[in-house]
Scaffold this motif. Structure first.
Motif, PDB file in Angstrom:
ATOM      1  N   LEU A  11       0.856  -1.179   0.000  1.00  0.00           N
ATOM      2  CA  LEU A  11       0.000   0.000   0.000  1.00  0.00           C
ATOM      3  C   LEU A  11       0.893   1.229   0.000  1.00  0.00           C
ATOM      4  N   SER A  12       0.671   2.096  -0.971  1.00  0.00           N
ATOM      5  CA  SER A  12       1.459   3.317  -1.056  1.00  0.00           C
ATOM      6  C   SER A  12       0.514   4.502  -0.986  1.00  0.00           C
ATOM      7  N   GLY A  16      -0.203  12.390   4.792  1.00  0.00           N
ATOM      8  CA  GLY A  16      -1.437  13.103   5.105  1.00  0.00           C
ATOM      9  C   GLY A  16      -2.698  12.361   4.711  1.00  0.00           C
ATOM     10  N   ASP A  17      -2.565  11.405   3.785  1.00  0.00           N
ATOM     11  CA  ASP A  17      -3.717  10.600   3.390  1.00  0.00           C
ATOM     12  C   ASP A  17      -3.993   9.536   4.445  1.00  0.00           C
ATOM     13  N   PRO A  82       5.575   9.815   7.173  1.00  0.00           N
ATOM     14  CA  PRO A  82       6.617   8.908   6.654  1.00  0.00           C
ATOM     15  C   PRO A  82       7.043   7.854   7.674  1.00  0.00           C
ATOM     16  N   GLU A  83       7.017   8.181   8.958  1.00  0.00           N
ATOM     17  CA  GLU A  83       7.427   7.212   9.980  1.00  0.00           C
ATOM     18  C   GLU A  83       6.401   6.099  10.189  1.00  0.00           C
ATOM     19  N   ASP A  84       5.252   6.212   9.539  1.00  0.00           N
ATOM     20  CA  ASP A  84       4.282   5.110   9.558  1.00  0.00           C
ATOM     21  C   ASP A  84       4.681   4.002   8.591  1.00  0.00           C
ATOM     22  N   LEU A 109       3.388  -0.928   4.042  1.00  0.00           N
ATOM     23  CA  LEU A 109       2.870   0.430   3.857  1.00  0.00           C
ATOM     24  C   LEU A 109       4.018   1.382   3.584  1.00  0.00           C
ATOM     25  N   SER A 110       3.877   2.143   2.524  1.00  0.00           N
ATOM     26  CA  SER A 110       4.871   3.156   2.181  1.00  0.00           C
ATOM     27  C   SER A 110       4.168   4.511   2.158  1.00  0.00           C
ATOM     28  N   VAL A 111       4.655   5.450   2.966  1.00  0.00           N
ATOM     29  CA  VAL A 111       4.078   6.793   3.013  1.00  0.00           C
ATOM     30  C   VAL A 111       5.064   7.746   2.359  1.00  0.00           C
ATOM     31  N   LYS A 112       4.671   8.324   1.244  1.00  0.00           N
ATOM     32  CA  LYS A 112       5.562   9.187   0.479  1.00  0.00           C
ATOM     33  C   LYS A 112       5.417  10.630   0.937  1.00  0.00           C
ATOM     34  N   PRO A 113       6.554  11.278   1.232  1.00  0.00           N
ATOM     35  CA  PRO A 113       6.489  12.680   1.694  1.00  0.00           C
ATOM     36  C   PRO A 113       6.057  13.624   0.567  1.00  0.00           C
TER      37      PRO A 113
END
Lengths: 113, 111
Positions: A11-12, A16-17, A82-84, A109-113
Protein backbone atom coordinates in the motif's frame (compact mmCIF):
# COMPACT_ATOMS: atom_id res chain seq x y z
CA UNK A 1 -7.75 -24.31 12.37
CA UNK A 2 -7.76 -20.54 12.10
CA UNK A 3 -6.81 -18.85 8.84
CA UNK A 4 -6.24 -15.10 8.52
CA UNK A 5 -6.20 -13.34 5.16
CA UNK A 6 -4.82 -9.80 4.87
CA UNK A 7 -5.12 -7.26 2.04
CA UNK A 8 -3.51 -5.46 0.36
CA UNK A 9 0.01 -6.88 0.42
CA UNK A 10 1.46 -3.47 -0.46
CA UNK A 11 0.00 0.00 0.00
CA UNK A 12 1.46 3.32 -1.06
CA UNK A 13 -0.08 6.60 0.10
CA UNK A 14 0.85 10.27 0.14
CA UNK A 15 1.73 11.83 3.46
CA UNK A 16 -1.44 13.10 5.10
CA UNK A 17 -3.72 10.60 3.39
CA UNK A 18 -5.48 7.74 5.16
CA UNK A 19 -4.52 4.08 4.91
CA UNK A 20 -6.81 1.11 5.41
CA UNK A 21 -5.74 -2.52 5.80
CA UNK A 22 -8.31 -5.31 5.91
CA UNK A 23 -8.26 -8.81 7.37
CA UNK A 24 -10.66 -11.72 7.45
CA UNK A 25 -10.58 -14.71 9.76
CA UNK A 26 -12.19 -18.11 9.59
CA UNK A 27 -12.62 -19.38 13.18
CA UNK A 28 -15.67 -17.96 14.95
CA UNK A 29 -14.04 -18.88 18.29
CA UNK A 30 -11.37 -16.21 17.77
CA UNK A 31 -11.91 -13.39 20.25
CA UNK A 32 -8.73 -11.31 20.23
CA UNK A 33 -7.43 -9.32 17.25
CA UNK A 34 -4.13 -7.42 17.61
CA UNK A 35 -2.27 -5.38 15.01
CA UNK A 36 1.52 -5.27 14.91
CA UNK A 37 3.89 -2.87 13.18
CA UNK A 38 7.27 -4.16 12.10
CA UNK A 39 9.96 -1.80 10.92
CA UNK A 40 12.85 -3.11 8.86
CA UNK A 41 15.13 -5.29 10.96
CA UNK A 42 13.05 -4.82 14.10
CA UNK A 43 10.60 -6.86 16.15
CA UNK A 44 6.83 -6.78 15.60
CA UNK A 45 5.38 -4.24 18.01
CA UNK A 46 1.77 -4.12 19.15
CA UNK A 47 0.09 -0.89 18.05
CA UNK A 48 -3.56 -1.59 18.85
CA UNK A 49 -5.82 -4.52 19.63
CA UNK A 50 -9.52 -5.24 19.85
CA UNK A 51 -11.56 -7.92 21.55
CA UNK A 52 -14.71 -9.54 20.28
CA UNK A 53 -17.01 -7.67 22.68
CA UNK A 54 -16.05 -4.32 21.08
CA UNK A 55 -16.82 -3.04 17.59
CA UNK A 56 -14.33 -0.19 17.32
CA UNK A 57 -11.32 1.15 19.16
CA UNK A 58 -9.28 4.33 18.58
CA UNK A 59 -5.86 5.48 19.70
CA UNK A 60 -4.92 8.89 18.29
CA UNK A 61 -4.43 8.41 14.51
CA UNK A 62 -5.05 4.67 14.61
CA UNK A 63 -8.40 2.91 14.75
CA UNK A 64 -9.51 -0.68 14.42
CA UNK A 65 -12.98 -1.95 13.58
CA UNK A 66 -14.36 -5.46 14.01
CA UNK A 67 -17.34 -7.09 12.34
CA UNK A 68 -17.87 -10.44 14.07
CA UNK A 69 -20.75 -11.46 11.83
CA UNK A 70 -18.71 -11.04 8.68
CA UNK A 71 -15.50 -12.17 10.43
CA UNK A 72 -13.44 -9.23 9.31
CA UNK A 73 -11.50 -6.46 10.98
CA UNK A 74 -9.67 -3.42 9.65
CA UNK A 75 -6.90 -1.02 10.61
CA UNK A 76 -7.33 2.66 9.78
CA UNK A 77 -4.45 5.11 9.95
CA UNK A 78 -5.32 8.77 9.42
CA UNK A 79 -2.98 11.66 8.59
CA UNK A 80 -0.21 9.27 7.63
CA UNK A 81 3.39 10.28 8.19
CA UNK A 82 6.62 8.91 6.65
CA UNK A 83 7.43 7.21 9.98
CA UNK A 84 4.28 5.11 9.56
CA UNK A 85 6.10 3.28 6.75
CA UNK A 86 6.52 -0.35 7.87
CA UNK A 87 5.00 -3.80 7.50
CA UNK A 88 1.70 -4.18 9.37
CA UNK A 89 0.37 -7.53 10.50
CA UNK A 90 -3.10 -8.44 11.67
CA UNK A 91 -3.60 -11.51 13.83
CA UNK A 92 -6.33 -13.50 15.52
CA UNK A 93 -6.38 -15.81 18.50
CA UNK A 94 -8.77 -17.71 20.70
CA UNK A 95 -8.14 -18.07 24.41
CA UNK A 96 -9.15 -21.71 24.37
CA UNK A 97 -6.39 -22.40 21.84
CA UNK A 98 -3.58 -21.43 24.17
CA UNK A 99 -3.35 -17.84 23.02
CA UNK A 100 -1.88 -18.94 19.70
CA UNK A 101 -1.71 -15.94 17.38
CA UNK A 102 -2.38 -16.64 13.72
CA UNK A 103 -0.97 -13.87 11.56
CA UNK A 104 -2.04 -12.43 8.25
CA UNK A 105 0.48 -12.21 5.45
CA UNK A 106 1.44 -8.61 6.19
CA UNK A 107 0.97 -5.29 4.39
CA UNK A 108 3.96 -3.19 3.40
CA UNK A 109 2.87 0.43 3.86
CA UNK A 110 4.87 3.16 2.18
CA UNK A 111 4.08 6.79 3.01
CA UNK A 112 5.56 9.19 0.48
CA UNK A 113 6.49 12.68 1.69
CA UNK B 1 15.61 -3.20 30.76
CA UNK B 2 14.72 -5.30 27.73
CA UNK B 3 11.49 -7.15 28.48
CA UNK B 4 12.06 -10.15 26.20
CA UNK B 5 15.69 -10.73 25.31
CA UNK B 6 17.13 -13.40 23.09
CA UNK B 7 20.65 -14.40 22.15
CA UNK B 8 22.39 -14.51 19.81
CA UNK B 9 20.99 -11.77 17.58
CA UNK B 10 22.87 -13.03 14.53
CA UNK B 11 24.01 -16.56 13.82
CA UNK B 12 25.72 -17.87 10.70
CA UNK B 13 26.41 -21.58 10.67
CA UNK B 14 27.03 -24.47 8.32
CA UNK B 15 24.54 -27.13 7.29
CA UNK B 16 24.50 -30.08 9.61
CA UNK B 17 25.54 -28.12 12.70
CA UNK B 18 23.54 -27.96 15.94
CA UNK B 19 22.75 -24.56 17.45
CA UNK B 20 20.74 -23.04 20.27
CA UNK B 21 18.93 -19.74 20.75
CA UNK B 22 18.20 -18.56 24.27
CA UNK B 23 15.33 -16.41 25.46
CA UNK B 24 14.55 -14.73 28.75
CA UNK B 25 11.66 -12.50 29.79
CA UNK B 26 11.55 -10.26 32.86
CA UNK B 27 7.87 -9.37 32.60
CA UNK B 28 6.73 -12.05 35.00
CA UNK B 29 4.64 -13.63 32.22
CA UNK B 30 3.52 -17.24 32.45
CA UNK B 31 3.48 -18.09 28.73
CA UNK B 32 6.36 -18.04 26.25
CA UNK B 33 6.47 -18.70 22.51
CA UNK B 34 8.76 -19.27 19.56
CA UNK B 35 7.71 -17.81 16.21
CA UNK B 36 9.51 -18.19 12.87
CA UNK B 37 9.52 -15.42 10.25
CA UNK B 38 10.53 -16.60 6.80
CA UNK B 39 12.01 -14.66 3.90
CA UNK B 40 8.53 -13.57 2.81
CA UNK B 41 7.99 -12.08 6.27
CA UNK B 42 5.32 -14.63 7.17
CA UNK B 43 5.10 -15.12 10.96
CA UNK B 44 4.22 -18.60 12.15
CA UNK B 45 4.03 -20.04 15.63
CA UNK B 46 6.26 -23.00 16.42
CA UNK B 47 5.89 -23.69 20.15
CA UNK B 48 4.32 -22.34 23.28
CA UNK B 49 4.97 -23.08 26.96
CA UNK B 50 2.76 -22.15 29.88
CA UNK B 51 4.46 -22.38 33.27
CA UNK B 52 7.13 -24.68 31.81
CA UNK B 53 4.53 -26.98 30.23
CA UNK B 54 4.40 -27.41 26.45
CA UNK B 55 0.93 -26.38 25.28
CA UNK B 56 1.41 -25.68 21.57
CA UNK B 57 3.55 -27.75 19.25
CA UNK B 58 2.87 -26.91 15.63
CA UNK B 59 3.99 -29.00 12.68
CA UNK B 60 7.68 -28.49 13.24
CA UNK B 61 10.43 -31.00 12.34
CA UNK B 62 11.64 -32.86 15.41
CA UNK B 63 15.10 -31.40 14.78
CA UNK B 64 13.66 -28.41 16.68
CA UNK B 65 13.44 -28.96 20.43
CA UNK B 66 12.30 -26.28 22.86
CA UNK B 67 13.24 -26.36 26.52
CA UNK B 68 11.82 -24.28 29.34
CA UNK B 69 13.87 -24.59 32.54
CA UNK B 70 11.57 -22.12 34.29
CA UNK B 71 8.74 -19.82 33.27
CA UNK B 72 11.12 -16.93 32.53
CA UNK B 73 13.24 -18.87 30.05
CA UNK B 74 12.52 -20.67 26.80
CA UNK B 75 15.37 -21.96 24.69
CA UNK B 76 15.30 -23.42 21.19
CA UNK B 77 17.75 -26.07 20.11
CA UNK B 78 18.06 -27.02 16.44
CA UNK B 79 19.83 -30.18 15.32
CA UNK B 80 21.27 -30.94 11.89
CA UNK B 81 20.59 -27.49 10.47
CA UNK B 82 19.32 -27.25 6.91
CA UNK B 83 19.36 -24.38 4.40
CA UNK B 84 15.58 -24.01 4.81
CA UNK B 85 16.00 -23.26 8.50
CA UNK B 86 17.39 -19.84 7.60
CA UNK B 87 14.91 -17.35 9.05
CA UNK B 88 14.34 -14.92 11.87
CA UNK B 89 13.27 -16.63 15.09
CA UNK B 90 11.28 -14.53 17.53
CA UNK B 91 10.77 -15.39 21.14
CA UNK B 92 7.67 -13.88 22.76
CA UNK B 93 5.79 -13.89 26.03
CA UNK B 94 2.33 -13.15 27.39
CA UNK B 95 0.44 -13.27 30.65
CA UNK B 96 -2.46 -15.71 30.77
CA UNK B 97 -2.29 -16.19 26.96
CA UNK B 98 -3.21 -12.55 26.39
CA UNK B 99 -1.24 -9.79 24.61
CA UNK B 100 1.99 -11.12 23.15
CA UNK B 101 5.27 -9.20 23.35
CA UNK B 102 8.12 -10.11 21.02
CA UNK B 103 11.85 -10.23 21.57
CA UNK B 104 14.25 -8.58 19.14
CA UNK B 105 14.68 -11.67 17.00
CA UNK B 106 17.56 -13.99 16.13
CA UNK B 107 18.68 -13.94 12.49
CA UNK B 108 19.79 -17.45 11.58
CA UNK B 109 21.63 -18.03 8.31
CA UNK B 110 22.56 -21.58 7.32
CA UNK B 111 25.24 -21.84 4.62
Amino acid sequence: GENVEQHPSTLSVQEGDSAVIKCTYSDSASNYFPWYKQELGKRPQLIIDIRSNVGEKKDQRIAVTLNKTAKHFSLHITETQPEDSAVYFCAASAYNQGGKLIFGQGTELSVKP
Amino acid sequence: DTAVSQTPKYLVTQMGNDKSIKCEQNLGHDTMYWYKQDSKKFLKIMFSYNNKELIINETVPNRFSPKSPDKAHLNLHINSLELGDSAVYFCASSQDKDTIYFGEGSWLTVV
